[in-house]
Design a protein around this motif. Structure first.
Motif, PDB file in Angstrom:
ATOM      1  N   ASN A 182      22.411  16.896 -36.950  1.00 43.06           N
ATOM      2  CA  ASN A 182      23.235  16.248 -35.935  1.00 43.06           C
ATOM      3  C   ASN A 182      22.385  15.390 -35.001  1.00 43.06           C
ATOM      4  O   ASN A 182      22.890  14.764 -34.080  1.00 43.06           O
ATOM      5  CB  ASN A 182      23.958  17.352 -35.136  1.00 43.06           C
ATOM      6  CG  ASN A 182      25.007  16.838 -34.183  1.00 43.06           C
ATOM      7  OD1 ASN A 182      25.741  15.898 -34.471  1.00 43.06           O
ATOM      8  ND2 ASN A 182      25.097  17.464 -33.014  1.00 43.06           N
ATOM      9  N   THR A 183      21.076  15.365 -35.245  1.00 42.41           N
ATOM     10  CA  THR A 183      20.133  14.734 -34.330  1.00 42.41           C
ATOM     11  C   THR A 183      20.194  13.212 -34.429  1.00 42.41           C
ATOM     12  O   THR A 183      20.237  12.648 -35.527  1.00 42.41           O
ATOM     13  CB  THR A 183      18.706  15.206 -34.634  1.00 42.41           C
ATOM     14  OG1 THR A 183      18.660  16.637 -34.527  1.00 42.41           O
ATOM     15  CG2 THR A 183      17.704  14.600 -33.664  1.00 42.41           C
ATOM     16  N   ILE A 184      20.187  12.555 -33.277  1.00 44.83           N
ATOM     17  CA  ILE A 184      20.182  11.101 -33.230  1.00 44.83           C
ATOM     18  C   ILE A 184      18.896  10.582 -33.887  1.00 44.83           C
ATOM     19  O   ILE A 184      17.819  11.132 -33.691  1.00 44.83           O
ATOM     20  CB  ILE A 184      20.307  10.618 -31.777  1.00 44.83           C
ATOM     21  CG1 ILE A 184      21.690  11.009 -31.215  1.00 44.83           C
ATOM     22  CG2 ILE A 184      20.088   9.113 -31.660  1.00 44.83           C
ATOM     23  CD1 ILE A 184      21.866  10.763 -29.751  1.00 44.83           C
ATOM     24  N   LYS A 185      19.024   9.532 -34.694  1.00 43.30           N
ATOM     25  CA  LYS A 185      17.938   8.873 -35.429  1.00 43.30           C
ATOM     26  C   LYS A 185      17.360   9.736 -36.563  1.00 43.30           C
ATOM     27  O   LYS A 185      16.316   9.400 -37.112  1.00 43.30           O
ATOM     28  CB  LYS A 185      16.816   8.420 -34.497  1.00 43.30           C
ATOM     29  CG  LYS A 185      17.241   7.367 -33.482  1.00 43.30           C
ATOM     30  CD  LYS A 185      16.057   6.883 -32.660  1.00 43.30           C
ATOM     31  CE  LYS A 185      16.524   5.801 -31.669  1.00 43.30           C
ATOM     32  NZ  LYS A 185      15.397   5.300 -30.843  1.00 43.30           N
ATOM     33  N   LEU A 197      29.708   9.967 -32.728  1.00 43.93           N
ATOM     34  CA  LEU A 197      30.005   8.697 -32.067  1.00 43.93           C
ATOM     35  C   LEU A 197      28.746   8.052 -31.519  1.00 43.93           C
ATOM     36  O   LEU A 197      28.560   6.829 -31.632  1.00 43.93           O
ATOM     37  CB  LEU A 197      31.030   8.909 -30.952  1.00 43.93           C
ATOM     38  CG  LEU A 197      32.469   9.210 -31.399  1.00 43.93           C
ATOM     39  CD1 LEU A 197      33.347   9.540 -30.199  1.00 43.93           C
ATOM     40  CD2 LEU A 197      33.052   8.029 -32.171  1.00 43.93           C
ATOM     41  N   ARG A 198      27.857   8.851 -30.954  1.00 41.48           N
ATOM     42  CA  ARG A 198      26.607   8.305 -30.422  1.00 41.48           C
ATOM     43  C   ARG A 198      25.666   7.831 -31.529  1.00 41.48           C
ATOM     44  O   ARG A 198      24.864   6.919 -31.323  1.00 41.48           O
ATOM     45  CB  ARG A 198      25.918   9.352 -29.545  1.00 41.48           C
ATOM     46  CG  ARG A 198      26.538   9.504 -28.157  1.00 41.48           C
ATOM     47  CD  ARG A 198      25.949  10.668 -27.403  1.00 41.48           C
ATOM     48  NE  ARG A 198      26.461  11.929 -27.913  1.00 41.48           N
ATOM     49  CZ  ARG A 198      26.187  13.119 -27.389  1.00 41.48           C
ATOM     50  NH1 ARG A 198      25.371  13.219 -26.352  1.00 41.48           N
ATOM     51  NH2 ARG A 198      26.710  14.218 -27.897  1.00 41.48           N
ATOM     52  N   ARG A 199      25.781   8.430 -32.692  1.00 41.20           N
ATOM     53  CA  ARG A 199      24.959   8.028 -33.834  1.00 41.20           C
ATOM     54  C   ARG A 199      25.593   6.875 -34.615  1.00 41.20           C
ATOM     55  O   ARG A 199      25.020   6.405 -35.585  1.00 41.20           O
ATOM     56  CB  ARG A 199      24.752   9.223 -34.780  1.00 41.20           C
ATOM     57  CG  ARG A 199      23.936  10.363 -34.213  1.00 41.20           C
ATOM     58  CD  ARG A 199      23.802  11.482 -35.249  1.00 41.20           C
ATOM     59  NE  ARG A 199      23.066  11.026 -36.424  1.00 41.20           N
ATOM     60  CZ  ARG A 199      23.189  11.569 -37.633  1.00 41.20           C
ATOM     61  NH1 ARG A 199      24.035  12.583 -37.826  1.00 41.20           N
ATOM     62  NH2 ARG A 199      22.479  11.106 -38.635  1.00 41.20           N
ATOM     63  N   TYR A 200      26.780   6.456 -34.230  1.00 42.31           N
ATOM     64  CA  TYR A 200      27.518   5.413 -34.950  1.00 42.31           C
ATOM     65  C   TYR A 200      27.748   5.815 -36.407  1.00 42.31           C
ATOM     66  O   TYR A 200      27.576   5.014 -37.328  1.00 42.31           O
ATOM     67  CB  TYR A 200      26.795   4.059 -34.855  1.00 42.31           C
ATOM     68  CG  TYR A 200      26.876   3.440 -33.484  1.00 42.31           C
ATOM     69  CD1 TYR A 200      27.828   2.472 -33.184  1.00 42.31           C
ATOM     70  CD2 TYR A 200      26.012   3.852 -32.472  1.00 42.31           C
ATOM     71  CE1 TYR A 200      27.925   1.926 -31.907  1.00 42.31           C
ATOM     72  CE2 TYR A 200      26.084   3.317 -31.193  1.00 42.31           C
ATOM     73  CZ  TYR A 200      27.044   2.353 -30.921  1.00 42.31           C
ATOM     74  OH  TYR A 200      27.137   1.826 -29.655  1.00 42.31           O
ATOM     75  N   VAL A 201      28.153   7.068 -36.600  1.00 44.39           N
ATOM     76  CA  VAL A 201      28.529   7.545 -37.924  1.00 44.39           C
ATOM     77  C   VAL A 201      29.966   7.121 -38.180  1.00 44.39           C
ATOM     78  O   VAL A 201      30.886   7.530 -37.462  1.00 44.39           O
ATOM     79  CB  VAL A 201      28.382   9.083 -38.015  1.00 44.39           C
ATOM     80  CG1 VAL A 201      28.942   9.596 -39.333  1.00 44.39           C
ATOM     81  CG2 VAL A 201      26.916   9.479 -37.865  1.00 44.39           C
ATOM     82  N   VAL A 202      30.158   6.279 -39.184  1.00 41.68           N
ATOM     83  CA  VAL A 202      31.473   5.688 -39.451  1.00 41.68           C
ATOM     84  C   VAL A 202      31.732   5.652 -40.952  1.00 41.68           C
ATOM     85  O   VAL A 202      30.819   5.778 -41.773  1.00 41.68           O
ATOM     86  CB  VAL A 202      31.563   4.255 -38.872  1.00 41.68           C
ATOM     87  CG1 VAL A 202      31.281   4.256 -37.384  1.00 41.68           C
ATOM     88  CG2 VAL A 202      30.610   3.295 -39.595  1.00 41.68           C
ATOM     89  N   LEU A 203      32.995   5.465 -41.295  1.00 41.47           N
ATOM     90  CA  LEU A 203      33.368   5.132 -42.664  1.00 41.47           C
ATOM     91  C   LEU A 203      33.228   3.627 -42.833  1.00 41.47           C
ATOM     92  O   LEU A 203      33.805   2.856 -42.066  1.00 41.47           O
ATOM     93  CB  LEU A 203      34.816   5.548 -42.946  1.00 41.47           C
ATOM     94  CG  LEU A 203      35.140   7.036 -42.951  1.00 41.47           C
ATOM     95  CD1 LEU A 203      36.649   7.241 -43.091  1.00 41.47           C
ATOM     96  CD2 LEU A 203      34.402   7.762 -44.065  1.00 41.47           C
TER      97      LEU A 203
END
Length: 290
Positions: free
Chosen positions: A173-176, A213-219
């Protein structure tokens, strides 16, 4: 989707270079642009990507995919709930034959609890990605629970931080981290970015995927999940954590899941408060799959 059993004509070393030098572009960065990871030719030669189906089957260099992690049945599942999930599986038919029963059960339990809690709002819509299966297989299913239908089945990429081979083995779940994050997601609004039409995802499992959302995880669409790429390399390429979709299917999938739908990314070691069998049974008895 079917994939040819073999390829021929190019030297194995050249194919290995092409396999690792392909698209590794992943998810949106904070600035909305694509973060691209590039490997040098020297690295590609030293550590070539798995060459699944790049040479005739009799001489294949591909490693045998690891078996998916065994998942024990959820505790305290009532006979009524278990029977309802089994009945649903039967209605889904051959398109769901590769969807493991224990993964479907977890996804349904989570869906019912999230509906009861008001965390998702699209009735009957459930998308399931079994990230413990190899990326060479179509491991994403979009289901209409009320109709008992498989609306879509497709390949889906995992993050390169989860492993650049055919299977994901690390989740974060870690950013970057560039890893896939497991758990339940609410599908959010759409926008047009570097990848074209994309749908945001909100992680609903604290500590597992709530940085989505902060990681910009999107479909979104990705060429490295296309039929041509997968036929050439024997697997999907890697994102930076997004469940990236094939260019010829992404629009239909993004539309089908809609806003407020449920997406479940299944994988080893996931603990979720939404996997409460008792609460799910109560919701099912009162509302069905609505």
């Amino acid at each position: 989707m079917t994939f040819p059993a073999s390829f021929s004509g190019l030297p194995v070393m050249l194919l290995a270079l092409l396999g690792t030098g392909g698209l590794l572009a992943g998810c949106q960065s904070a600035g909305g642009e694509v973060a691209v990871a590039r490997q040098s030719a020297a690295v590609a030669v030293a550590a070539p990507a798995p060459a699944v189906a790049l040479v005739p089957a009799a001489h294949s260099l591909a490693p045998t995919p690891l078996a998916p992690t065994s998942l024990a049945p959820l505790p305290d599942v009532s006979p009524e709930l278990r029977a309802a999930v089994a009945e649903l599986r039967g209605r889904l038919g051959p398109e769901a034959a590769a969807l493991r029963p224990e993964v479907l059960e977890r996804a349904c339990v989570g869906y019912l609890n999230l509906r009861q809690a008001g965390r998702i709002s699209r009735p009957g819509m459930l998308a399931i990605a079994d990230m413990d299966l190899p990326s060479s297989e179509p491991r994403l299913w979009v289901l209409d629970l009320r109709a008992g239908q498989v609306l879509h089945r497709s390949p889906v990429a995992h993050g390169r931080g989860s492993g650049e081979g055919v299977q994901a083995r690390r989740f974060s779940n870690t950013i970057k981290s560039a890893c896939t994050a497991l758990g339940f997601y609410r599908t959010q609004d759409t926008y047009r970015g570097k990848h074209g039409l994309s749908r945001r995802l909100r992680g609903l499992d604290a500590g597992h995927n709530d940085n989505a959302l902060r990681r910009y995880v999107v479909l979104h669409s990705a060429d490295y999940v296309s039929t041509a790429y997968m036929e050439r390399h024997g697997k999907a390429g890697n994102s930076r954590g997004c469940p990236a979709l094939p260019p010829d299917q992404y629009r239909a999938i993004i539309s089908a899941v809609g806003e407020g739908g449920c997406l479940y990314l299944s994988g080893p070691g996931l603990e979720s408060k939404w996997l409460d069998a008792a609460g799910a049974a109560q919701r099912l008895a009162a509302q069905g799959w609505r």
